[in-house]
Design a protein around this motif. Sequence first.
Motif, mmCIF file in Angstrom:
data_model
loop_
_atom_site.group_PDB
_atom_site.id
_atom_site.type_symbol
_atom_site.label_atom_id
_atom_site.label_comp_id
_atom_site.label_asym_id
_atom_site.label_seq_id
_atom_site.Cartn_x
_atom_site.Cartn_y
_atom_site.Cartn_z
ATOM 1 N N LYS A 202 0.837 -1.199 0.000
ATOM 2 C CA LYS A 202 0.000 0.000 0.000
ATOM 3 C C LYS A 202 0.873 1.249 0.000
ATOM 4 N N LYS A 203 0.206 2.393 -0.015
ATOM 5 C CA LYS A 203 0.913 3.663 -0.101
ATOM 6 C C LYS A 203 1.808 3.893 1.113
ATOM 7 N N GLU A 204 1.415 3.367 2.268
ATOM 8 C CA GLU A 204 2.205 3.598 3.474
ATOM 9 C C GLU A 204 3.605 2.996 3.357
ATOM 10 N N PHE A 205 3.730 1.942 2.590
ATOM 11 C CA PHE A 205 5.047 1.304 2.434
ATOM 12 C C PHE A 205 6.030 2.238 1.737
ATOM 13 N N PHE A 206 5.546 2.994 0.775
ATOM 14 C CA PHE A 206 6.418 3.882 0.006
ATOM 15 C C PHE A 206 6.646 5.220 0.710
ATOM 16 N N ASP A 207 5.849 5.535 1.724
ATOM 17 C CA ASP A 207 6.016 6.784 2.457
ATOM 18 C C ASP A 207 6.973 6.649 3.631
ATOM 19 N N LYS A 208 7.483 5.457 3.893
ATOM 20 C CA LYS A 208 8.387 5.267 5.018
ATOM 21 C C LYS A 208 9.738 5.912 4.725
ATOM 22 N N ASP A 209 10.362 6.380 5.782
ATOM 23 C CA ASP A 209 11.701 6.935 5.676
ATOM 24 C C ASP A 209 12.714 5.795 5.635
ATOM 25 N N VAL A 210 13.452 5.702 4.549
ATOM 26 C CA VAL A 210 14.436 4.627 4.357
ATOM 27 C C VAL A 210 15.761 5.268 3.993
ATOM 28 N N PRO A 211 16.865 4.817 4.559
ATOM 29 C CA PRO A 211 18.179 5.350 4.148
ATOM 30 C C PRO A 211 18.402 5.175 2.652
ATOM 31 N N LEU A 212 19.082 6.135 2.074
ATOM 32 C CA LEU A 212 19.324 6.108 0.637
ATOM 33 C C LEU A 212 20.225 4.933 0.287
#
Length: 543
Positions: A202-212
């Motif tokens: 879902k959209k929440e997965f892509f809105d998470k803060d992840v290190p580059l």
Amino acid sequence: RRDCHGGDQIKHRCVRIKRETNSITRSTARYGDLAMTSNDTTPAEDSADPAGLRAPGSTAVLSLPPERLVCVEYPCRVRSVGRMLETVGGEEGMSRAYADSTKRLELNFRPRDPYCHPVCGNRFPSTSLVLRVRRRVRKGGGEPGNGAPPEQGDMSMEILGIIGTTYKFQGMADFQYLAVHSHPDGTQTSLYDKILLRQPEKKEFFDKDVPLFIPPPIFSRLDNPVDYFYRPEVQHREGYTPPTLSSENLIGLSRARRPHNAIFINFEDKEVPMGPLEAAVQNWQRVCNHPNERRAEEEMRKLFEMRPVWSRNAVKSNLEIHPEKLKLLLPYVAYYMLTGPWRSLWVRFGYDPRKDPKAKAYQVLDFRIRCGMKHGYTPNDMPVKAKRSTYNYSLPITVNKTVPQPASLQEITQSLEGPSNASGRKPAPLRYKLKESAYVFREGTLPPYRQMFYQLCDLEVESLKKIIYQNDGEEEECNERDGWCVSKTSDQLRDIMSGMIKQIIRSKRPALFPTKAKRSSTSSAAGALDMESGEEEEEEDDE
């Protein structure tokens, strides 16, 4: 290499691939080379030794099975054949690599890690055998514990097949970069669950803060050490004087000329050469030792008598000659123009196109097919594909470089016999000639490449000829940009040719051109696409 009972480790494993289906059927241990001699034996001699064992120095004739096997020299100790096959892509992956002779076999030590960089195996032809050796140990013999050696039993040997192809891993693996994040306190966190999509999210997965984490597809382009042979650049050598150039925006000035002894002329040079260099004469006479070469020289001179200026593609379309010999023949009969309206063209010795208004017909036109939304199609929809494209780029470590194919005996004998012979056989087919479209432009046809170097006399369109010859008899001065033509003649020719090509594409693929209603909605995005894809062929050059 002996059997496992002899104490040696099995170092290589071989995968059998059937020729008809290219499917892997089984893996078997590969043993060492077998030194054998073959002499004639009688059936009586074969029957006298049913076990297949002969005294040292005797010979035997063995029939070889028709199976062709593929050997993979696996660079690790194999304990599980299934896991070993998984590291090389399984049966399907090995079949794909074997079906394409230019592909290298990739081995991933972490096959389930998408960021694992493989080590590649090169493909080599081989003539080895796969043997199965069995030794029977008689029961009741000496036990290993009491110090008595076991009794030697019968030994049998079976040839399973012939190895025609071998993959060897001779290079180093690329640098590995794991998907982990290092914290200031020294701890590390895996990022695989955060960056890999294992299921629809879902959209929440892509809105998470992840290190580059954006690693390159490859770190090192070479997997074997290379000697660079560093040499000082030309302009740094003692006694070097820079050449006189017609403009200041030239690149690659330190590149040394290829040793074909051609004479290069700039537009500003006062005189033109009247004959070739002595080294060029010697180079051509050294290879001109057959009637075919002498015939090619005569035809080349006839071409330059008929027309004093030629492009390389035009010569290759009218003359059947090996490309390597063409490099030696052209400097023998013509000089090369570097700048001006006749740049990248070969001019007959003694002829100066700057003094002859009729040389207007031999000027060069650098034409490139335009692409962009305002022209009706994007680079991906281009009907003429680029010679080099980043979309079709293959990593250097995964593709073998092509090697020149050896000439067959039939080709050599046919070239010695010439175009016709007394036996009535057909001459050798034309292998080096280009098609006429490589240098001639006609209405209703598409150029073979996105960038073409046409001579004005090869534009076979009446509307283009009217523009070219509009000032016949009124030429006054030859300049570096337009030559003997009217100012901006090249721009008019490019506009008309682009319109013709657009009409051809419209007739063949009408879906690419939107209606007027759709055209207004896409006008805002046209400019951005044009900036990205307008001139992607800047690096193309005349071969």
